[in-house]
Motif scaffolding. Sequence first.
Motif, PDB file in Angstrom:
ATOM      1  N   ASP A   1       3.212   0.279 -14.849  1.00 27.02           N
ATOM      2  CA  ASP A   1       2.022   0.023 -15.664  1.00 27.02           C
ATOM      3  C   ASP A   1       0.970  -0.831 -14.961  1.00 27.02           C
ATOM      4  N   VAL A   2       1.411  -1.772 -14.140  1.00 25.43           N
ATOM      5  CA  VAL A   2       0.471  -2.682 -13.479  1.00 25.43           C
ATOM      6  C   VAL A   2       0.097  -2.179 -12.089  1.00 25.43           C
ATOM      7  N   TRP A   3       1.102  -1.717 -11.334  1.00 23.12           N
ATOM      8  CA  TRP A   3       0.841  -1.242  -9.973  1.00 23.12           C
ATOM      9  C   TRP A   3       0.649   0.266  -9.905  1.00 23.12           C
ATOM     10  N   GLY A   4       1.117   0.983 -10.929  1.00 28.27           N
ATOM     11  CA  GLY A   4       0.934   2.422 -10.941  1.00 28.27           C
ATOM     12  C   GLY A   4       1.993   3.210 -10.216  1.00 28.27           C
ATOM     13  N   TYR A   5       3.166   2.607  -9.998  1.00 26.70           N
ATOM     14  CA  TYR A   5       4.232   3.287  -9.280  1.00 26.70           C
ATOM     15  C   TYR A   5       5.341   3.685 -10.236  1.00 26.70           C
ATOM     16  N   GLU A   6       5.607   4.999 -10.326  1.00 28.12           N
ATOM     17  CA  GLU A   6       6.694   5.473 -11.167  1.00 28.12           C
ATOM     18  C   GLU A   6       8.038   5.292 -10.478  1.00 28.12           C
ATOM     19  N   SER A   7       8.043   5.308  -9.154  1.00 28.46           N
ATOM     20  CA  SER A   7       9.289   5.150  -8.406  1.00 28.46           C
ATOM     21  C   SER A   7       8.991   4.312  -7.172  1.00 28.46           C
ATOM     22  N   TYR A   8       9.831   3.329  -6.903  1.00 30.68           N
ATOM     23  CA  TYR A   8       9.574   2.445  -5.774  1.00 30.68           C
ATOM     24  C   TYR A   8      10.885   1.860  -5.273  1.00 30.68           C
ATOM     25  N   PRO A   9      11.053   1.726  -3.962  1.00 30.78           N
ATOM     26  CA  PRO A   9      12.354   1.320  -3.426  1.00 30.78           C
ATOM     27  C   PRO A   9      12.750  -0.130  -3.680  1.00 30.78           C
ATOM     28  N   THR A  10      11.822  -0.991  -4.086  1.00 34.89           N
ATOM     29  CA  THR A  10      12.173  -2.385  -4.352  1.00 34.89           C
ATOM     30  C   THR A  10      11.286  -2.942  -5.447  1.00 34.89           C
ATOM     31  N   THR A  11      11.852  -3.844  -6.254  1.00 32.93           N
ATOM     32  CA  THR A  11      11.060  -4.512  -7.286  1.00 32.93           C
ATOM     33  C   THR A  11      10.778  -5.965  -6.911  1.00 32.93           C
ATOM     34  N   ARG A  12      11.083  -6.342  -5.679  1.00 36.44           N
ATOM     35  CA  ARG A  12      10.905  -7.727  -5.253  1.00 36.44           C
ATOM     36  C   ARG A  12       9.462  -8.174  -5.374  1.00 36.44           C
ATOM     37  N   THR A  13       8.515  -7.267  -5.172  1.00 38.20           N
ATOM     38  CA  THR A  13       7.109  -7.662  -5.272  1.00 38.20           C
ATOM     39  C   THR A  13       6.765  -8.168  -6.666  1.00 38.20           C
ATOM     40  N   VAL A  14       7.408  -7.610  -7.721  1.00 44.27           N
ATOM     41  CA  VAL A  14       7.183  -8.088  -9.080  1.00 44.27           C
ATOM     42  C   VAL A  14       7.651  -9.534  -9.204  1.00 44.27           C
ATOM     43  N   ASP A  15       8.848  -9.817  -8.714  1.00 41.67           N
ATOM     44  CA  ASP A  15       9.378 -11.180  -8.779  1.00 41.67           C
ATOM     45  C   ASP A  15       8.465 -12.161  -8.051  1.00 41.67           C
ATOM     46  N   ASN A  16       7.961 -11.743  -6.893  1.00 41.42           N
ATOM     47  CA  ASN A  16       7.082 -12.622  -6.120  1.00 41.42           C
ATOM     48  C   ASN A  16       5.792 -12.934  -6.883  1.00 41.42           C
ATOM     49  N   GLN A  17       5.215 -11.915  -7.535  1.00 39.83           N
ATOM     50  CA  GLN A  17       3.968 -12.122  -8.264  1.00 39.83           C
ATOM     51  C   GLN A  17       4.181 -12.978  -9.508  1.00 39.83           C
ATOM     52  N   VAL A  18       5.296 -12.783 -10.210  1.00 34.65           N
ATOM     53  CA  VAL A  18       5.595 -13.620 -11.373  1.00 34.65           C
ATOM     54  C   VAL A  18       5.811 -15.060 -10.940  1.00 34.65           C
ATOM     55  N   LEU A  19       6.505 -15.254  -9.829  1.00 37.50           N
ATOM     56  CA  LEU A  19       6.724 -16.605  -9.317  1.00 37.50           C
ATOM     57  C   LEU A  19       5.395 -17.299  -9.021  1.00 37.50           C
ATOM     58  N   LYS A  20       4.450 -16.590  -8.429  1.00 41.88           N
ATOM     59  CA  LYS A  20       3.149 -17.174  -8.123  1.00 41.88           C
ATOM     60  C   LYS A  20       2.400 -17.551  -9.404  1.00 41.88           C
ATOM     61  N   LEU A  21       2.484 -16.694 -10.430  1.00 44.16           N
ATOM     62  CA  LEU A  21       1.844 -17.026 -11.703  1.00 44.16           C
ATOM     63  C   LEU A  21       2.468 -18.275 -12.312  1.00 44.16           C
ATOM     64  N   ARG A  22       3.772 -18.366 -12.262  1.00 43.38           N
ATOM     65  CA  ARG A  22       4.438 -19.551 -12.810  1.00 43.38           C
ATOM     66  C   ARG A  22       4.006 -20.819 -12.079  1.00 43.38           C
ATOM     67  N   GLN A  23       3.912 -20.730 -10.767  1.00 42.86           N
ATOM     68  CA  GLN A  23       3.523 -21.906  -9.993  1.00 42.86           C
ATOM     69  C   GLN A  23       2.121 -22.375 -10.341  1.00 42.86           C
ATOM     70  N   LYS A  24       1.264 -21.459 -10.727  1.00 43.17           N
ATOM     71  CA  LYS A  24      -0.119 -21.805 -11.034  1.00 43.17           C
ATOM     72  C   LYS A  24      -0.351 -22.154 -12.508  1.00 43.17           C
ATOM     73  N   LEU A  25       0.517 -21.636 -13.397  1.00 41.49           N
ATOM     74  CA  LEU A  25       0.226 -21.750 -14.826  1.00 41.49           C
ATOM     75  C   LEU A  25       1.275 -22.491 -15.640  1.00 41.49           C
ATOM     76  N   GLU A  26       2.478 -22.601 -15.151  1.00 39.27           N
ATOM     77  CA  GLU A  26       3.537 -23.280 -15.891  1.00 39.27           C
ATOM     78  C   GLU A  26       3.597 -24.760 -15.499  1.00 39.27           C
TER      79      GLU A  26
END
Length: 229
Positions: free
Chosen positions: A181-206
């Motif tokens: 929904d956010v990146w537009g990929y129906e199939s992708y070999p790793t979801t690590r990029t999602v974790d990295n982006q959520v971590l960055k949001l937490r560091q800036k907003l939490e």
Amino acid sequence: MGIIVVIEDDSRIQKTLRRLFEGENYDVHVLHDGLRAKDATSAPGVEAVVLDLMLPKISGRDICRSLKEQHPNLPVIILSAVSEVADKVLLLEIGADDYMTKPFSPRELLARVQAAIRRSSRMGVRPAAFKGFGDVTVDLEQMEVLRSGRPVNLTAQEFKLLRYFLENPMRVISRQQLLADVWGYESYPTTRTVDNQVLKLRQKLETNPTEPRYLRTIHGAGYKFVPEG
């Protein structure tokens, strides 16, 4: 139909893409490099950009990053001879909406471009201009984030992910669904990029990123945005 901007230095591919998109009644603006990308994509009616990574003068990665900072909702579809996972992850993190590896199927590229345009149109519908949680205020139209009244600098992709959470409160969302929904990929070999982006949001907003109140991990399932914390 609107305008498709093609940034590609290979004349054969330029001709292929021009025929492809003009066959679907799009206007096609072709650039040989990225020097005029900013002006070309600011023109009224531009609906998507097809961008080659290997360009003279300015790299495709730098162009993509700049375009997404300037126009976060403008779909950018990458053409690349690179197929390594690490490079694909990098493309996601700089904001690319989709990518295809050369050689590519013109019909598949057309389908992906049109799908990206549809996703962008859906993302453009806003129930409210302002949203917030805790000490964070978000102006969705101006792409401005304040925390305790102070500006917070988010990348285009970080803002896109934050906006998705804001528009889907209390919903458990899997990493695969976020990629779709956010990146537009129906199939992708790793979801690590999602974790990295959520971590960055937490560091800036939490207040305490290691024990987040708002952007919560649901173990074994994904993430959930809890606006009341």
